[in-house]
Design a protein around this motif. Structure first.
Motif, PDB file in Angstrom:
ATOM      1  N   LEU A  80       0.872  -1.178   0.000  1.00  0.00           N
ATOM      2  CA  LEU A  80       0.000   0.000   0.000  1.00  0.00           C
ATOM      3  C   LEU A  80       0.905   1.222   0.000  1.00  0.00           C
ATOM      4  O   LEU A  80       1.600   1.484   0.980  1.00  0.00           O
ATOM      5  CB  LEU A  80      -0.888  -0.021   1.247  1.00  0.00           C
ATOM      6  CG  LEU A  80      -1.871   1.135   1.423  1.00  0.00           C
ATOM      7  CD1 LEU A  80      -2.853   1.204   0.266  1.00  0.00           C
ATOM      8  CD2 LEU A  80      -2.629   0.978   2.737  1.00  0.00           C
ATOM      9  N   ASP A  81       0.907   1.956  -1.118  1.00  0.00           N
ATOM     10  CA  ASP A  81       1.887   3.041  -1.263  1.00  0.00           C
ATOM     11  C   ASP A  81       1.303   4.405  -0.885  1.00  0.00           C
ATOM     12  O   ASP A  81       1.520   5.390  -1.573  1.00  0.00           O
ATOM     13  CB  ASP A  81       2.449   3.054  -2.695  1.00  0.00           C
ATOM     14  CG  ASP A  81       1.388   3.374  -3.735  1.00  0.00           C
ATOM     15  OD1 ASP A  81       0.197   3.170  -3.431  1.00  0.00           O
ATOM     16  OD2 ASP A  81       1.732   3.823  -4.837  1.00  0.00           O
ATOM     17  N   ILE A  82       0.571   4.426   0.221  1.00  0.00           N
ATOM     18  CA  ILE A  82       0.114   5.727   0.749  1.00  0.00           C
ATOM     19  C   ILE A  82       0.941   6.019   1.998  1.00  0.00           C
ATOM     20  O   ILE A  82       0.830   5.290   2.991  1.00  0.00           O
ATOM     21  CB  ILE A  82      -1.383   5.696   1.141  1.00  0.00           C
ATOM     22  CG1 ILE A  82      -2.259   5.308  -0.044  1.00  0.00           C
ATOM     23  CG2 ILE A  82      -1.805   7.053   1.712  1.00  0.00           C
ATOM     24  CD1 ILE A  82      -3.724   5.093   0.332  1.00  0.00           C
ATOM     25  N   PRO A  83       1.786   7.051   1.949  1.00  0.00           N
ATOM     26  CA  PRO A  83       2.603   7.349   3.134  1.00  0.00           C
ATOM     27  C   PRO A  83       1.719   7.676   4.333  1.00  0.00           C
ATOM     28  O   PRO A  83       0.960   8.669   4.323  1.00  0.00           O
ATOM     29  CB  PRO A  83       3.429   8.566   2.701  1.00  0.00           C
ATOM     30  CG  PRO A  83       3.341   8.585   1.201  1.00  0.00           C
ATOM     31  CD  PRO A  83       2.021   7.976   0.848  1.00  0.00           C
ATOM     32  N   GLY A  84       1.797   6.825   5.324  1.00  0.00           N
ATOM     33  CA  GLY A  84       0.922   6.872   6.499  1.00  0.00           C
ATOM     34  C   GLY A  84       0.408   8.229   6.925  1.00  0.00           C
ATOM     35  O   GLY A  84      -0.712   8.593   6.600  1.00  0.00           O
ATOM     36  N   LEU A 137      -3.720   4.210   9.797  1.00  0.00           N
ATOM     37  CA  LEU A 137      -3.006   3.383  10.767  1.00  0.00           C
ATOM     38  C   LEU A 137      -1.584   3.071  10.319  1.00  0.00           C
ATOM     39  O   LEU A 137      -0.836   2.378  11.016  1.00  0.00           O
ATOM     40  CB  LEU A 137      -3.785   2.096  11.057  1.00  0.00           C
ATOM     41  CG  LEU A 137      -5.171   2.345  11.678  1.00  0.00           C
ATOM     42  CD1 LEU A 137      -5.905   1.031  11.921  1.00  0.00           C
ATOM     43  CD2 LEU A 137      -5.057   3.123  12.982  1.00  0.00           C
ATOM     44  N   GLY A 138      -1.219   3.575   9.142  1.00  0.00           N
ATOM     45  CA  GLY A 138       0.184   3.566   8.728  1.00  0.00           C
ATOM     46  C   GLY A 138       0.752   2.203   8.382  1.00  0.00           C
ATOM     47  O   GLY A 138       1.943   1.970   8.561  1.00  0.00           O
ATOM     48  N   ALA A 139      -0.056   1.319   7.860  1.00  0.00           N
ATOM     49  CA  ALA A 139       0.471   0.015   7.416  1.00  0.00           C
ATOM     50  C   ALA A 139       0.804   0.111   5.940  1.00  0.00           C
ATOM     51  O   ALA A 139      -0.063   0.451   5.135  1.00  0.00           O
ATOM     52  CB  ALA A 139      -0.559  -1.078   7.644  1.00  0.00           C
ATOM     53  N   GLN A 140       2.046  -0.189   5.589  1.00  0.00           N
ATOM     54  CA  GLN A 140       2.444  -0.088   4.182  1.00  0.00           C
ATOM     55  C   GLN A 140       2.362  -1.439   3.467  1.00  0.00           C
ATOM     56  O   GLN A 140       2.470  -1.501   2.249  1.00  0.00           O
ATOM     57  CB  GLN A 140       3.867   0.482   4.077  1.00  0.00           C
ATOM     58  CG  GLN A 140       4.077   1.805   4.811  1.00  0.00           C
ATOM     59  CD  GLN A 140       3.311   2.993   4.241  1.00  0.00           C
ATOM     60  OE1 GLN A 140       3.096   3.984   4.912  1.00  0.00           O
ATOM     61  NE2 GLN A 140       2.881   2.910   3.008  1.00  0.00           N
ATOM     62  N   HIS A 156     -10.710   1.584  -1.288  1.00  0.00           N
ATOM     63  CA  HIS A 156     -10.982   1.980  -2.680  1.00  0.00           C
ATOM     64  C   HIS A 156      -9.656   2.175  -3.425  1.00  0.00           C
ATOM     65  O   HIS A 156      -9.463   1.683  -4.538  1.00  0.00           O
ATOM     66  CB  HIS A 156     -11.804   3.278  -2.658  1.00  0.00           C
ATOM     67  CG  HIS A 156     -12.379   3.668  -3.984  1.00  0.00           C
ATOM     68  ND1 HIS A 156     -11.675   4.391  -4.921  1.00  0.00           N
ATOM     69  CD2 HIS A 156     -13.590   3.433  -4.530  1.00  0.00           C
ATOM     70  CE1 HIS A 156     -12.432   4.587  -5.987  1.00  0.00           C
ATOM     71  NE2 HIS A 156     -13.606   4.017  -5.782  1.00  0.00           N
ATOM     72  N   TYR A 157      -8.739   2.870  -2.768  1.00  0.00           N
ATOM     73  CA  TYR A 157      -7.431   3.114  -3.383  1.00  0.00           C
ATOM     74  C   TYR A 157      -6.678   1.796  -3.617  1.00  0.00           C
ATOM     75  O   TYR A 157      -6.059   1.595  -4.675  1.00  0.00           O
ATOM     76  CB  TYR A 157      -6.581   4.058  -2.505  1.00  0.00           C
ATOM     77  CG  TYR A 157      -5.202   4.247  -3.085  1.00  0.00           C
ATOM     78  CD1 TYR A 157      -4.975   5.166  -4.101  1.00  0.00           C
ATOM     79  CD2 TYR A 157      -4.138   3.451  -2.654  1.00  0.00           C
ATOM     80  CE1 TYR A 157      -3.724   5.298  -4.683  1.00  0.00           C
ATOM     81  CE2 TYR A 157      -2.882   3.578  -3.227  1.00  0.00           C
ATOM     82  CZ  TYR A 157      -2.681   4.505  -4.239  1.00  0.00           C
ATOM     83  OH  TYR A 157      -1.437   4.622  -4.807  1.00  0.00           O
ATOM     84  N   LEU A 158      -6.752   0.889  -2.641  1.00  0.00           N
ATOM     85  CA  LEU A 158      -6.028  -0.383  -2.787  1.00  0.00           C
ATOM     86  C   LEU A 158      -6.535  -1.144  -4.020  1.00  0.00           C
ATOM     87  O   LEU A 158      -5.740  -1.706  -4.782  1.00  0.00           O
ATOM     88  CB  LEU A 158      -6.201  -1.241  -1.521  1.00  0.00           C
ATOM     89  CG  LEU A 158      -5.457  -2.581  -1.547  1.00  0.00           C
ATOM     90  CD1 LEU A 158      -3.930  -2.381  -1.494  1.00  0.00           C
ATOM     91  CD2 LEU A 158      -5.884  -3.482  -0.377  1.00  0.00           C
ATOM     92  N   GLY A 159      -7.847  -1.136  -4.213  1.00  0.00           N
ATOM     93  CA  GLY A 159      -8.401  -1.792  -5.408  1.00  0.00           C
ATOM     94  C   GLY A 159      -7.880  -1.157  -6.682  1.00  0.00           C
ATOM     95  O   GLY A 159      -7.480  -1.859  -7.628  1.00  0.00           O
TER      96      GLY A 159
END
Ligand SMILES: Cc1cc2nc3c(=O)[nH]c(=O)nc-3n(C[C@H](O)[C@H](O)[C@H](O)COP(=O)(O)O)c2cc1C
Length: 187
Positions: free
Chosen positions: A134-138, A148-151, A172-175
């Motif tokens: 998951l490339d969203i910087p926490g 919750l900051g899990a990458q 939604h973003y992960l999909g």
């Protein structure tokens, strides 16, 4: 056209809500066919997962996103029964090079949910799948996604069965992300 499957188990419906948001995100990427596959208790007979029609549905998927609630610090028994039923596919390398990702939810803020994600990653890697993080910087996201900051995957939290909007946005973003990554690899 790429095919993306979301395989999940849910008892009280929170993981299922996340799965729906993951599906909506993946569907928003042009050229993506999404299938949602729910593992249910009736699939398991005398402790063994017996729904081979469900496994068949996954054969030609380009990507799979696995979802399970965190139960006692890992995936649910039902999800594990599904995983154990894929042993023959493992031997055939049937899922090798497919893209994979995962999501979970727990009722504690740090309820060992990371271990669930790590189990899902190991499961995917057993199959030779390519894990998408998951490339969203926490704590840098303007919309507070991945709060919750899990990458390694999506970790969501709900104390009362009501989903946090930002967790749904992260799902939604992960999909979307997995659909984009799968498109890159499918070429
Ligand atoms: C048997 C059991 C074990 C659980 N273990 C954990 C846990 O280890 N960590 C946690 O944060 N939440 C735990 N929970 C809470 C669930 O993960 C939470 O209620 C989740 O939202 C349920 O997902 P579902 O609605 O998809 O069934 C547990 C719940 C049950 C029933």
């Amino acid at each position: 056209m790429i095919k993306l499957a979301i395989i999940f188990h849910s008892v009280t419906g929170t993981t299922k809500q996340l799965a729906s948001s993951v599906a909506a995100g993946a569907s928003s990427v042009t050229g993506t066919e999404v299938i949602e596959v729910e593992i249910v208790g009736a699939d398991i007979i005398e402790g063994r997962f017996n729904n081979f029609a469900l496994l068949e549905k996954l054969t030609d998927a380009d990507a799979m996103i696995f979802g399970s609630p965190t139960f006692m610090g890992s995936v649910s028994a039902q999800f594990k029964a599904f995983a154990d039923a894929t042993g023959e596919l493992w031997a055939e390398k049937a899922w090798s090079d497919k893209v994979a990702a995962g999501f979970t939810i727990g009722s504690n803020l740090s309820g060992d949910q990371l271990h669930t994600i790590q189990y899902l990653q190991v499961f995917a890697n057993q199959h030779g799948m390519l894990w998408a993080s998951l490339d969203i910087p926490g704590n840098c996201d303007p919309q507070n996604r991945n709060r919750l900051g899990a990458q390694s995957g999506l970790i969501a939290h709900s104390k009362d069965g009501v989903l946090n909007d930002t967790d749904l946005m992260t799902a939604h973003y992960l999909g979307q992300r997995v659909a984009h990554v799968a498109k890159k690899f499918s070429g």
